[in-house]
Design an enzyme around this catalytic site. Structure first.
Site, PDB file in Angstrom:
ATOM      1  N   LYS A 154     -11.330  -3.115  19.283  1.00  0.00           N
ATOM      2  CA  LYS A 154      -9.940  -3.554  19.483  1.00  0.00           C
ATOM      3  C   LYS A 154      -9.468  -3.280  20.905  1.00  0.00           C
ATOM      4  CE  LYS A 154      -8.935  -2.847  14.585  1.00  0.00           C
ATOM      5  NZ  LYS A 154      -7.897  -2.799  13.568  1.00  0.00           N
ATOM      6  N   ASN A 161       0.843  -1.202   0.000  1.00  0.00           N
ATOM      7  CA  ASN A 161       0.000   0.000   0.000  1.00  0.00           C
ATOM      8  C   ASN A 161       0.876   1.248   0.000  1.00  0.00           C
ATOM      9  OD1 ASN A 161       0.587   0.750   2.839  1.00  0.00           O
ATOM     10  ND2 ASN A 161      -0.400  -1.232   3.227  1.00  0.00           N
ATOM     11  N   ASP A 187      -4.680  -6.318   5.073  1.00  0.00           N
ATOM     12  CA  ASP A 187      -5.761  -7.099   5.693  1.00  0.00           C
ATOM     13  C   ASP A 187      -5.761  -8.540   5.181  1.00  0.00           C
ATOM     14  OD1 ASP A 187      -6.779  -5.070   7.307  1.00  0.00           O
ATOM     15  OD2 ASP A 187      -7.769  -4.145   5.578  1.00  0.00           O
ATOM     16  N   LYS A 200     -13.763   1.092  16.247  1.00  0.00           N
ATOM     17  CA  LYS A 200     -12.464   0.380  16.370  1.00  0.00           C
ATOM     18  C   LYS A 200     -11.905   0.484  17.766  1.00  0.00           C
ATOM     19  CE  LYS A 200     -11.352   0.741  11.645  1.00  0.00           C
ATOM     20  NZ  LYS A 200     -10.781   1.504  10.581  1.00  0.00           N
ATOM     21  N   ASP A 248      -5.470  -9.459  12.967  1.00  0.00           N
ATOM     22  CA  ASP A 248      -5.338  -8.065  13.369  1.00  0.00           C
ATOM     23  C   ASP A 248      -4.306  -8.010  14.498  1.00  0.00           C
ATOM     24  OD1 ASP A 248      -7.341  -5.315  13.326  1.00  0.00           O
ATOM     25  OD2 ASP A 248      -5.888  -5.563  14.937  1.00  0.00           O
TER      26      ASP A 248
END
Ligand code: C5P
Length: 404
Positions: free
Chosen positions: A346, A215, A284, A342, A311
């Site tokens: 998380k 990315n 991901d 999130k 994750d």
């Protein structure tokens, strides 16, 4: 990226300036130390005054320069013995061959040499001289003597010299000396002695031996944050995907490529950490079956089966329920709602969110962040990533120190 100084607030530095053309660079060094928050007292030798005026240092440091053992007025204000004890560190920059010799032999024939002799504070010297003087056996013997006594020798560097020659003997650059000083003075600040882990940069998920999926993350935000946390005193493990960036001072880099490698390194480092910040743009998904040989182009279309990566934040939280954890959220819409989701999912203590899209956040120097936590939020206005990182690091330290 702009040069972001370490935190030297409240640190007292006695800067000894000797005679040599590099004395003009000592003016820049004093400015950089002051900018970092240090209290700087300049002491010049007689020979230094032939290269640069005391008024220059006085204007930069806000303090009269000391240059004589026999200045009754200055001595009555702060005597030389008191001055020797005032300093947290004595830095002689530039250190001439002559002064290195005087220090090695314990002479006390001017104010600077007397101060060094009368001080039990750490001493660092930044030699600057012609390459032949540097390589002279007498100079090298004097340096060996000083080193054996625990004196830190910073540099010199090699390169073009004012005398027209090229070689070893250039004084280390002022910004590097400032960072050396911060390193020598050791951790200082709200995170002193704490171990922080920062993940940064992109990951690379291989397709075959020559291709991968990645990315646009440059790692700039994560590196800036790692640097800012180190400047607040933390010992930082920087777990980094492939980037072009240099390791920031105070950080140890652990290089990884894939998300799985990053996850393993993160779990390993987190075991002894007190703070964890996930800035990495982790893939991901990874390719299910990585080809061992280069894939040939055959059909007009081709398909790659992808499988979900773990994750990292979730895995680290499961392993360390007590860890103070900070995540990032890059969103194109509904910033707060997605970020808060999130934060909860998380089980993070803080989340820093930014809007992404063309020209925003990824691979650019400026950024802006909205930081959320249970029951609160703070907007950090658009600024260069290193400035923003400093503000975020202070906010993290504030929350970390006061507890969840
Ligand atoms: O869920 P999302 O990827 O948007 O969350 C972003 C945050 O989660 C970032 O802090 C990122 O570093 C972290 N993350 C992670 N492991 C993943 C994916 C994201 O730690 N596999």
């Amino acid at each position: 990226m702009t040069d972001s100084p370490p935190d030297l607030r409240g640190r007292r530095i006695l800067l000894g300036v000797c005679g040599g053309i590099a004395a003009y660079k000592a003016a820049d060094l004093s400015r950089r130390l002051i900018e970092a928050g240090a209290d700087v007292q300049v002491v010049m030798t007689d020979n230094a005054a032939r290269f640069v005026g005391a008024a220059t240092f006085q204007a930069l440091t806000g303090k009269p320069v000391r240059d004589s053992l026999w200045d009754a007025q200055a001595e009555s204000h702060m005597g030389h013995i008191e001055l020797a004890r005032w300093a947290d560190l004595i830095l002689v920059a530039p250190a001439s061959a002559n002064t290195l010799a005087r220090l090695a032999h314990g002479l006390a024939d001017d104010l600077l040499a007397t101060l060094v002799l009368a001080s039990d504070r750490p001493l660092a010297v930044a030699p600057a001289m012609n390459r032949l003087m540097w390589n002279a056996p007498a100079t090298q013997d004097n340096l060996a003597t000083l080193r054996a006594r625990g004196v830190r020798v910073l540099g010199p560097g090699a390169g073009f010299q004012a005398c027209g020659e090229t070689g070893e003997g250039r004084m280390r650059e002022p910004s590097d000396l400032r960072d050396d000083v911060a390193g020598l003075l050791g951790p200082h600040g709200p995170l002193a002695g704490r171990h922080a882990v920062v993940t940064a940069g992109p990951t690379r998920e291989p397709i075959d031996p020559v291709r991968f999926i990645t990315n646009r993350s440059s790692g700039k935000q994560g590196y800036a944050l790692a640097r800012a946390l180190a400047q607040l005193g933390a010992r930082v493990s920087l777990i980094s995907g492939p980037t072009q960036l240099a390791v920031p001072p105070g950080c140890v880099r652990i290089e990884v490529e894939t998300a799985a490698q990053m996850c393993a390194a993160a779990l390993d480092a987190a075991a002894s950490a007190e703070l964890f910040v996930g800035t990495a743009a982790v893939a991901d998904y990874r390719v299910q079956d990585v080809a061992t040989d280069k894939i040939k182009k055959t059909g007009t279309t081709m398909q790659l089966a992808l499988v979900r990566n773990d994750d990292i934040l979730v895995r680290v939280r499961a392993a360390r329920p007590d860890l103070f954890m900070v995540g990032f959220a890059a969103e194109t819409e509904n910033l707060e709602a997605h970020a808060r989701d999130k934060l909860a999912r998380k089980q993070l203590n803080l989340i820093a969110a930014n809007r992404v899209g063309p020209g925003r956040a990824f691979d650019v120097d400026d950024n802006q962040l909205s930081v959320y936590w249970a029951g609160g939020q703070r907007e950090l206005a658009s600024a260069p990533k290193d400035v923003l990182a400093r503000e975020l690091a202070l906010l993290i330290a504030e929350h970390f120190v006061t507890g969840p």
